[in-house]
Design an enzyme around this catalytic site. Structure first.
Site, PDB file in Angstrom:
ATOM      1  N   SER A 182      26.794  73.610  73.873  1.00 43.61           N
ATOM      2  CA  SER A 182      26.884  73.186  74.998  1.00 43.61           C
ATOM      3  C   SER A 182      26.510  71.634  75.141  1.00 43.61           C
ATOM      4  CB  SER A 182      25.848  73.908  75.980  1.00 43.61           C
ATOM      5  OG  SER A 182      24.710  74.083  75.515  1.00 43.61           O
ATOM      6  N   HIS A 210      31.138  78.158  77.628  1.00 43.75           N
ATOM      7  CA  HIS A 210      31.768  76.924  78.014  1.00 43.75           C
ATOM      8  C   HIS A 210      32.898  76.647  77.647  1.00 43.75           C
ATOM      9  CE1 HIS A 210      27.832  74.650  79.049  1.00 43.75           C
ATOM     10  NE2 HIS A 210      27.476  75.503  78.167  1.00 43.75           N
ATOM     11  N   LYS A 241      30.569  78.717  84.782  1.00 49.24           N
ATOM     12  CA  LYS A 241      30.882  77.378  84.383  1.00 49.24           C
ATOM     13  C   LYS A 241      32.274  77.217  84.745  1.00 49.24           C
ATOM     14  CE  LYS A 241      27.093  77.921  81.185  1.00 49.24           C
ATOM     15  NZ  LYS A 241      26.024  77.407  82.130  1.00 49.24           N
TER      16      LYS A 241
HETATM   17  C1  PLP Z   1      25.989  78.427  75.749  1.00 57.13           C
HETATM   18  C2  PLP Z   1      25.413  78.890  76.949  1.00 57.13           C
HETATM   19  N1  PLP Z   1      25.328  80.459  76.922  1.00 57.13           N
HETATM   20  C3  PLP Z   1      24.746  80.836  78.179  1.00 57.13           C
HETATM   21  C4  PLP Z   1      24.366  80.221  79.120  1.00 57.13           C
HETATM   22  C5  PLP Z   1      23.946  80.745  80.330  1.00 57.13           C
HETATM   23  O1  PLP Z   1      24.931  80.998  81.301  1.00 57.13           O
HETATM   24  P1  PLP Z   1      24.697  81.385  82.892  1.00 57.13           P
HETATM   25  O2  PLP Z   1      24.406  79.885  83.495  1.00 57.13           O
HETATM   26  O3  PLP Z   1      25.547  81.918  83.230  1.00 57.13           O
HETATM   27  O4  PLP Z   1      23.338  81.983  82.981  1.00 57.13           O
HETATM   28  C6  PLP Z   1      24.797  78.587  79.250  1.00 57.13           C
HETATM   29  C7  PLP Z   1      24.177  77.963  80.318  1.00 57.13           C
HETATM   30  O5  PLP Z   1      23.697  76.811  80.599  1.00 57.13           O
HETATM   31  C8  PLP Z   1      25.258  78.213  78.087  1.00 57.13           C
HETATM   32  O6  PLP Z   1      25.216  76.929  78.156  1.00 57.13           O
END
Ligand code: PLP
Length: 388
Positions: A182, A210, A241
């Site tokens: 990310s 992502h 996202k």
């Molecule tokens: C790689 C990754 N996994 C999981 C999440 C968490 O997702 P959510 O925003 O739906 O809680 C994020 C959020 O920034 C993320 O970047």
């Protein structure tokens, strides 16, 4: 008189301030879209959002309003009690069809999906192997599980192979990785990880947060693009996202989903998200399937942007995606560059430790298919000025 037990927080905040790591809450006016209206400032072009397909503000709002008339708002209880409604069930069915798996399960967030899935799959007699740059929700899940935790250097399948070789004797072993990282916008070596999982009889869990809606011919993510979907046992994604809504999900075999519905803590002990959020997720899935040109155009313009920034002398690391990091090193340099971009009408977040390793602070450009060519020109011109 005894000191106030919360006084330590003042010291900690002052330390954050001195090291350029103190964050301040921002409030925007109006909807979250590519042109933002911050309070007390002129509008900013938004390069900080994960709404990669530009769905959040309008398209999904219409779907939500329609479903609200039928379902109202709060879900009132966890899904196992009375919280799961018809829209949730429909979205789970559609997600499973979209992902080509037997079943799917919705969670309140991607964060909740990751940490509680990990803790449901492994425990103190097990071992977990994770990439050093995995998302915080994965790290927290590893911790919560109580499993023996091995971290391998970022993207280093050879190091992982050695760790697996040297760690027999655990009840279960699980490899876990983000598919699209990310902060760096680069990809995990999924084909190699799948091969190692098979060779060592380990479970393979991936987080497509992502990548869902952006990667793969069908928009299913990096597993699809790398041809490893069948080799991955647990696939986590998020609706929040590219899909422009809110909520996490897990897809996989029916027995996996049933186990998580029984044992994943955030599923069992947290209220289901509003059904209107599921309605938005359904609409987004439709767009992903019917309008592949959104993701194709997005990845094309990301490739062009990376090239232009590199031509100006900036480092965009190993990015191959819509997340384009501009690596500047020191946290203070990232903050100063973000401020200079802001003065030019551009919002590009400065990413500092602990989100990235120390000495690797960066500006994180998130591209959206909703950005206009003029907005991207404005961004490129601003970076050129800062380089001069
Ligand atoms: C790689 C990754 N996994 C999981 C999440 C968490 O997702 P959510 O925003 O739906 O809680 C994020 C959020 O920034 C993320 O970047």
């Amino acid at each position: 008189m005894a000191s106030d037990p919360l006084d330590w927080i003042d010291d900690k905040l002052a330390t954050l301030e001195r090291s350029g790591l103190r964050r301040r809450l921002a409030t925007r006016l109006g909807p979250q879209r590519v042109l933002l209206e911050p309070r007390d400032e002129r509008p900013l072009v938004n390069f900080g959002s994960n709404d990669y397909l530009g769905l959040a503000a309008q398209r999904l709002g219409t779907a939500v309003r329609r479903s609200l008339d039928q379902t109202g708002w709060g879900s009132g209880a966890s899904p196992l009690v009375t919280g799961r409604g018809e829209w949730h069930a429909r979205l789970e069915r559609e997600l499973a069809v979209f992902e080509g798996t037997a079943a799917a399960l919705l969670f309140p967030s991607g964060f909740a999906a990751n940490f509680s899935t990990l803790a449901a799959l492994i425990g103190p007699r097990d071992a977990v192997f994770g990439d050093a740059r995995n998302h915080a929700s994965i790290l927290d899940g590893c911790r919560l599980s109580g499993a023996r935790w091995f971290t391998y250097p970022h993207g280093d399948a050879a190091a992982l192979s050695r760790q697996l070789e040297q760690s027999p004797g655990f009840r279960r072993r699980l490899i876990v990785t983000d598919t699209l990282f990310s902060m760096d916008g680069d990809l995990a070596p999924l084909a190699e990880l799948a091969e190692l999982a098979e060779r060592f009889g380990a479970m393979l869990m991936v987080d497509e947060a992502h990548a869902t809606g952006v990667f793969g011919a069908g928009g299913r993510g990096v597993c699809e693009a790398s041809g490893v979907e069948r080799a991955v046992h647990v696939r986590v994604g998020t609706l929040s996202k590219a899909l422009g809504s809110i909520g996490g999900f897990v897809v996989g075999e029916a027995r996996l989903i049933e186990w998580l519905a029984n044992r994943a803590r955030a599923y069992v002990f947290s209220t289901a998200s509003p059904e209107a959020a599921a309605a938005a997720g359904l609409e987004a899935l439709k767009v992903v399937q019917e309008e592949p040109q959104r993701r194709q155009g997005l990845l094309q313009r990301a490739a062009e942007l990376r090239q232009r920034l590199q031509d100006q002398g900036w480092s965009t690391g190993e990015s191959v995606s819509q997340i384009v990091p501009v690596i500047v090193g020191r946290a203070s340099a990232a903050v100063e560059t973000a401020a200079a971009l802001r003065r030019r009408g551009l919002l590009v977040p400065a990413i500092r430790p602990p989100s990235v390793p120390r000495g690797r602070a960066l500006l994180r450009i998130s591209l959206s298919s909703a950005h206009t060519p003029q907005q991207i020109e404005q961004l490129v011109a601003a970076f050129r000025e800062l380089r001069a």
